[in-house]
Motif scaffolding. Structure first.
Motif, PDB file in Angstrom:
ATOM      1  N   ALA A  11      41.759  40.881  50.314  1.00 54.06           N
ATOM      2  CA  ALA A  11      42.863  40.870  49.355  1.00 54.06           C
ATOM      3  C   ALA A  11      42.309  40.808  47.953  1.00 54.06           C
ATOM      4  CB  ALA A  11      43.761  39.659  49.621  1.00 54.06           C
ATOM      5  N   GLY A  12      42.621  41.818  47.127  1.00 48.43           N
ATOM      6  CA  GLY A  12      42.030  41.886  45.802  1.00 48.43           C
ATOM      7  C   GLY A  12      40.688  42.554  45.882  1.00 48.43           C
ATOM      8  N   ALA A  13      40.074  42.856  44.731  1.00 50.74           N
ATOM      9  CA  ALA A  13      38.775  43.516  44.735  1.00 50.74           C
ATOM     10  C   ALA A  13      38.100  43.272  43.414  1.00 50.74           C
ATOM     11  CB  ALA A  13      38.950  45.010  44.972  1.00 50.74           C
ATOM     12  N   PRO A  14      36.772  43.462  43.331  1.00 53.17           N
ATOM     13  CA  PRO A  14      36.044  43.216  42.098  1.00 53.17           C
ATOM     14  C   PRO A  14      36.543  44.094  40.962  1.00 53.17           C
ATOM     15  CG  PRO A  14      34.560  43.370  43.953  1.00 53.17           C
ATOM     16  CD  PRO A  14      35.901  43.801  44.435  1.00 53.17           C
ATOM     17  N   ALA A  15      36.348  43.620  39.743  1.00 51.74           N
ATOM     18  CA  ALA A  15      36.896  44.300  38.576  1.00 51.74           C
ATOM     19  C   ALA A  15      36.346  45.696  38.407  1.00 51.74           C
ATOM     20  CB  ALA A  15      36.607  43.474  37.323  1.00 51.74           C
ATOM     21  N   ASP A  16      35.112  45.966  38.852  1.00 47.86           N
ATOM     22  CA  ASP A  16      34.539  47.281  38.626  1.00 47.86           C
ATOM     23  C   ASP A  16      34.828  48.252  39.765  1.00 47.86           C
ATOM     24  OD1 ASP A  16      33.046  45.992  40.472  1.00 47.86           O
ATOM     25  OD2 ASP A  16      31.082  46.567  39.643  1.00 47.86           O
ATOM     26  N   ARG A  17      35.666  47.837  40.741  1.00 49.68           N
ATOM     27  CA  ARG A  17      35.979  48.748  41.846  1.00 49.68           C
ATOM     28  C   ARG A  17      37.486  48.906  42.013  1.00 49.68           C
ATOM     29  NH1 ARG A  17      32.925  47.224  47.128  1.00 49.68           N
ATOM     30  NH2 ARG A  17      34.084  49.077  47.748  1.00 49.68           N
ATOM     31  N   ALA A  18      38.224  47.792  42.071  1.00 46.69           N
ATOM     32  CA  ALA A  18      39.663  47.830  42.194  1.00 46.69           C
ATOM     33  C   ALA A  18      40.186  46.574  41.537  1.00 46.69           C
ATOM     34  CB  ALA A  18      40.071  47.910  43.665  1.00 46.69           C
ATOM     35  N   THR A  19      41.488  46.320  41.601  1.00 39.27           N
ATOM     36  CA  THR A  19      42.036  45.190  40.863  1.00 39.27           C
ATOM     37  C   THR A  19      42.870  44.316  41.763  1.00 39.27           C
ATOM     38  OG1 THR A  19      44.016  46.398  40.265  1.00 39.27           O
ATOM     39  CG2 THR A  19      42.139  46.553  38.769  1.00 39.27           C
ATOM     40  N   PRO A  20      42.858  43.002  41.481  1.00 35.73           N
ATOM     41  CA  PRO A  20      43.804  42.147  42.203  1.00 35.73           C
ATOM     42  C   PRO A  20      45.210  42.522  41.806  1.00 35.73           C
ATOM     43  CG  PRO A  20      42.094  40.855  41.095  1.00 35.73           C
ATOM     44  CD  PRO A  20      42.013  42.265  40.584  1.00 35.73           C
ATOM     45  N   GLY A  21      46.108  42.541  42.761  1.00 34.95           N
ATOM     46  CA  GLY A  21      47.497  42.845  42.427  1.00 34.95           C
ATOM     47  C   GLY A  21      48.088  41.765  41.550  1.00 34.95           C
ATOM     48  N   VAL A  37      36.073  36.079  36.482  1.00 33.93           N
ATOM     49  CA  VAL A  37      35.960  34.844  37.251  1.00 33.93           C
ATOM     50  C   VAL A  37      35.308  35.144  38.604  1.00 33.93           C
ATOM     51  CG1 VAL A  37      37.221  32.928  38.322  1.00 33.93           C
ATOM     52  CG2 VAL A  37      37.992  33.871  36.124  1.00 33.93           C
ATOM     53  N   LEU A  38      34.269  34.394  38.924  1.00 33.24           N
ATOM     54  CA  LEU A  38      33.622  34.495  40.227  1.00 33.24           C
ATOM     55  C   LEU A  38      34.261  33.474  41.155  1.00 33.24           C
ATOM     56  CD1 LEU A  38      31.338  35.908  41.807  1.00 33.24           C
ATOM     57  CD2 LEU A  38      29.830  34.043  41.117  1.00 33.24           C
ATOM     58  N   LEU A  39      34.642  33.936  42.338  1.00 34.15           N
ATOM     59  CA  LEU A  39      35.323  33.084  43.308  1.00 34.15           C
ATOM     60  C   LEU A  39      34.366  32.712  44.444  1.00 34.15           C
ATOM     61  CD1 LEU A  39      38.661  35.089  43.527  1.00 34.15           C
ATOM     62  CD2 LEU A  39      38.202  33.053  42.159  1.00 34.15           C
ATOM     63  N   PRO A  40      34.522  31.520  45.005  1.00 34.13           N
ATOM     64  CA  PRO A  40      33.627  31.083  46.092  1.00 34.13           C
ATOM     65  C   PRO A  40      34.010  31.710  47.431  1.00 34.13           C
ATOM     66  CG  PRO A  40      35.209  29.360  45.613  1.00 34.13           C
ATOM     67  CD  PRO A  40      35.456  30.449  44.606  1.00 34.13           C
ATOM     68  N   ARG A  41      33.931  33.018  47.487  1.00 30.27           N
ATOM     69  CA  ARG A  41      34.252  33.782  48.685  1.00 30.27           C
ATOM     70  C   ARG A  41      33.211  34.889  48.827  1.00 30.27           C
ATOM     71  NH1 ARG A  41      37.136  30.093  49.215  1.00 30.27           N
ATOM     72  NH2 ARG A  41      39.337  30.000  49.839  1.00 30.27           N
ATOM     73  N   PRO A  42      32.909  35.344  50.057  1.00 28.05           N
ATOM     74  CA  PRO A  42      31.897  36.402  50.240  1.00 28.05           C
ATOM     75  C   PRO A  42      32.447  37.780  49.865  1.00 28.05           C
ATOM     76  CG  PRO A  42      32.814  35.769  52.355  1.00 28.05           C
ATOM     77  CD  PRO A  42      33.412  34.827  51.349  1.00 28.05           C
ATOM     78  N   LEU A  43      32.880  37.920  48.606  1.00 27.99           N
ATOM     79  CA  LEU A  43      33.418  39.179  48.100  1.00 27.99           C
ATOM     80  C   LEU A  43      32.347  39.911  47.312  1.00 27.99           C
ATOM     81  CD1 LEU A  43      36.870  37.739  46.969  1.00 27.99           C
ATOM     82  CD2 LEU A  43      36.264  38.735  49.178  1.00 27.99           C
ATOM     83  N   ASP A  44      32.647  41.152  46.910  1.00 28.08           N
ATOM     84  CA  ASP A  44      31.612  42.006  46.321  1.00 28.08           C
ATOM     85  C   ASP A  44      31.286  41.693  44.869  1.00 28.08           C
ATOM     86  OD1 ASP A  44      31.408  43.299  48.689  1.00 28.08           O
ATOM     87  OD2 ASP A  44      32.638  45.008  48.134  1.00 28.08           O
ATOM     88  N   GLY A  45      32.128  40.945  44.163  1.00 23.39           N
ATOM     89  CA  GLY A  45      31.830  40.658  42.768  1.00 23.39           C
ATOM     90  C   GLY A  45      32.883  39.762  42.149  1.00 23.39           C
ATOM     91  N   ALA A  46      32.874  39.668  40.817  1.00 26.91           N
ATOM     92  CA  ALA A  46      33.824  38.821  40.090  1.00 26.91           C
ATOM     93  C   ALA A  46      35.096  39.606  39.787  1.00 26.91           C
ATOM     94  CB  ALA A  46      33.180  38.305  38.805  1.00 26.91           C
TER      95      ALA A  46
END
Length: 761
Positions: A11-21, A37-46
């Motif tokens: 749900a959501g995506a890093p700023a340089d690829r897609a955007t949180p709704g 903002v960097l989140l404490p989740r194994p996501l691809d970026g901030a």
């Protein structure tokens, strides 16, 4: 180190690829400021967020932000990033800023460095820094109780004995917290609250209070020998330089290495800096903590997995606020938010326990050096048996070394001798059966016990027996989820898998042939050894020290005290007995199976066995009585055992280094392991073949595999492994990223990339 690659589609995506709704803000005439903002989740970026008017944020600020339907804590990684292409209308606002200090800049750089080196999601690394979300809010106000002036009779309140005890405790005036008052009066919480509600007690705000007292560097310490003073002066000079350096304290067991680096701790505290001391097994640190408290007058802040939630919250916040001046912890303490860190010490730097195997499997020793470099501060590595990697860094001039070649206060190193089991064979004990102690070791134990001294038998196998099989058909009891035998633990009447934790009661009949009472225990564990010893020496007080019997710091402290208080005559233990414990009356160490660990194809098998046996041998003769170590072996000519007997550690390391170099193995090359796992065996095999076909083909790079991992099934998942090797001058990360980008890993398959693997299971 290994890292698990997250699949896209969260749900959501890093700023340089897609955007949180998010919500549209059509009435904005002036472009909104934004933060990443960097989140404490194994996501691809901030992620980019809108900065609400009136809210000031700086890099490192800890905030709460929306992600999908959740609200998550996070850390500001950039303010007004100039590379953001997210339309303003899709930005969601930061919800609030936590009332907590921002993450220090060296820690933020450390997070990025660890993520890049281990091919990890930065958020997965940040999660280790924000491991206690509740600590981001200020501590709960401390409430105290005072005696009010109200008359119980006027209030119509009957004074029971419990109520009178509370009022008597408070008669001298100073307020007490609820826990203090209930403890001193011997009453329940309800009694105190009832008196307050009735008006006989007054609630007062005590303020935050101190969570950890500051260590006193002026507390007198023991007199140092000339060698210790010379080493301590060199360490203090490194602290005074206030710059990055790495120094190895290379000292024999019992040489006083701890007191030497305590001098560097004192110097850092005098400069108003924080200190981190990493220990490999915090549960076994009872003696270290006692030594620290005697030296500095107070206990340090402690960080490890055995702390309860309240203790973790209190400690995390005290570190972030700069109140905790000295922290001693397990490897995860490296990721705490120290605002004024001035020194890092890694004690027993050679220990395998510093390598994390799950999540982001970093090596805490290596990352401690990186953290020191990013913070511009000194690091101290400590060991009697330094790792080959550390010694190679010393040889190359990257690390300094100070040596302590003699035991402190005139104690002598123990005499070490082999017992050749081909000649001195263990003899069956009448009425008991198989024996695992050679006559020579039995005689030495009897002599030691007759002199009123203590002895230790070392066997690095937990439980009663490592294998149980049917005498009738040969069926072996195996874990249903792993390619591993079940270990019998007779004391608790269970068969256990030491890899996944599966446990069951021993079956009454063989599952294969149906025969009853046909199971036989094969090989010894420490429980079986204790059974034999109790038969041979029925009057000796025997105690077991293993991770099954010593489960935390309090348990370890009680056990160590029982040995020191002479409540134990004969100690039987696994590798945890080798971890720095000081038993003054222990004069004999018998290693029951010195060959265990010398084979198996692990490139570090010889080095690790040498380190373990050297450490356990160091438990003997640490005071005025001389020590003796006996090694039971079928291979007395093995290089590891010869080095121990002859005291030729440095020569052993030279030979070990030559062998690694000839084989093209670390530390002379770079290595990464790619582990594929899935419940679907066909899917994991197909993905492994696809990776092999896409493997890089360039000079200085070699790919081995795929092949089944030594544990081909673990926790019900089939596992395949590829080994990736490069020359020392080639950085593996860019090559690995390019390689992995060519292969689509299906969602049912998990890919783990382990950079600098330490074990090969």
């Amino acid at each position: 180190m290994a890292v698990e690659r997250a699949n896209p589609g969260h749900a959501g995506a890093p700023a340089d690829r897609a955007t949180p709704g998010g919500t549209l803000f059509d009435d904005a005439e002036v472009p909104a400021r934004r933060v990443r903002v960097l989140l404490p989740r194994p996501l691809d970026g901030a992620y980019d967020y809108k900065l609400p008017a009136g809210l000031a944020l700086e890099p490192g600020a800890l905030v709460e932000v929306p992600l999908g339907r959740q609200r998550l804590p996070g850390a500001v990684w950039a303010v007004d990033p100039d590379d953001s292409d997210v339309p303003e209308g899709k930005l969601r606002p930061v919800q609030r800023r936590f009332d907590a200090p921002p993450l220090p800049e060296p820690l933020r750089r450390f997070v990025d460095w660890v993520a890049a080196y281990y091919l990890a999601a930065p958020g997965a690394v940040l999660k280790m820094c924000l491991s206690v979300p509740a600590a981001l809010d200020p501590p709960t106000p401390r409430v105290g109780y005072l005696r009010a002036g109200a008359d119980p009779d006027a209030l119509g309140l009957k004074l029971t004995r419990a109520r009178r005890r509370v009022l008597d405790v408070l008669a001298d005036g100073p307020p007490r917290t609820l826990s203090e008052l209930t403890r001193e009066a011997g009453v329940s919480d309800g009694v105190v609250r009832g008196l307050a509600d009735a008006g006989l007690l007054e609630r007062v705000d005590l303020g935050p209070g101190r969570r950890f007292e500051a260590p006193d560097p002026a507390t007198p310490g023991p007199a140092l020998s000339q060698a210790q003073r010379t080493a301590a002066d060199r360490l203090c000079a490194r602290v005074d330089a206030d710059d990055f350096s790495v120094t190895l304290i290379d000292g024999v067991t019992g040489s006083g290495k701890t007191e030497v680096y305590f001098e560097a701790v004192i110097r850092a505290l005098a400069q108003d800096r924080q200190v981190l001391v990493l220990l490999p097994e915090i549960a076994l640190s009872a003696q270290w903590l006692g030594r620290f408290e005697r030296r500095f007058g107070v206990a340090p802040a402690v960080w490890h997995s055995e702390l309860n939630h309240g203790e973790r919250r209190r400690t995390w916040r005290a570190v972030a606020d700069g109140e905790a001046r000295v922290v001693v912890g397990a490897r995860s303490a490296l990721f705490l938010p120290y605002p004024e860190l001035g020194l890092i010490v890694v004690d027993e730097e050679h220990e395998q326990a510093f390598k994390q195997e799950e999540g982001v499997p970093y090596h805490a020793r290596d990352m401690a050096v990186v953290r020191a470099r990013l913070g511009g501060l000194p690091a101290i590595l400590v060991s009697a048996t330094p790792s080959l990697e550390t010694m190679e860094n010393v040889r190359a001039g990257r690390y300094e070394r100070v040596r302590l070649p003699e035991r402190h206060a005139g104690a002598l190193l123990p005499e070490i001798a082999p017992i050749d089991l081909r000649q001195d064979r263990p003899k069956p004990i009448p009425g008991h059966g198989t024996s695992y102690l050679a006559p020579g070791l039995r005689a030495a134990l009897r002599e030691t016990l007759d002199r009123g001294e203590q002895a230790l038998l070392f066997l690095n196998r937990r439980g009663y027996a490592p294998l149980t099989l049917c005498r009738t058909c040969g069926f072996r009891l195996q874990c249903p989820h792993c390619t591993a035998w079940l270990v019998e633990h007779r004391l608790i009447r269970q068969l256990q898998c030491h890899h996944c934790g599966f446990a069951q009661r021993p079956p009454a009949t063989c599952p294969d042939c149906g025969d009853s009472d046909s199971f036989a225990a094969c090989g010894p564990g420490v429980e079986r050894l204790a059974e034999e010893v109790s038969t041979l020496f029925p009057h000796a007080r025997v105690a077991l020290m293993a991770s099954d019997t010593v489960t935390g710091p309090d348990s370890a402290q009680r056990f160590v005290e029982s040995v020191q208080n002479r409540e134990v005559d004969l100690l039987i233990g696994t590798q945890i007995v080798a971890k720095g414990n000081h038993f003054p009356d222990l004069t004999l160490v018998g290693v029951v199976d010195a060959d265990l660990g010398l084979s198996g194809g692990d490139l570090r098998a010889g080095e690790r066995t040498y380190q373990m046996l050297h450490q356990v041998a160091g438990r003997a003769g640490r005071a005025e009585r001389p020590g003796r170590v006996l090694l039971q072996t079928y291979e007395p000519g093995h290089a590891v055992l010869r080095a121990l007997v002859e005291g030729e550690r440095d020569r052993f390391l030279e030979v070990e280094a030559e062998g690694r170099k000839a084989a093209g193995m670390p530390p002379f090359t770079r290595l990464a392991a790619l582990i594929l796992s899935s419940e679907d065996e066909a899917a994991v095999d197909q993905t492994a073949r696809a990776l092999a076909l896409a493997a890089p083909d360039q000079d200085g790079v070699e790919v081995l595999g795929p092949a089944p991992a030594p544990l081909a099934v673990l926790r019900g998942r089939h596992r395949r492994r590829l080994l990736f090797k490069t020359r020392r001058d080639l950085a593996p990360q860019p090559i690995l990223r390019a390689w992995l980008s060519k292969v689509q890993v299906p969602s049912k398959v998990r890919l783990t990339v382990d950079v600098d693997p330490y074990t090969f299971l």
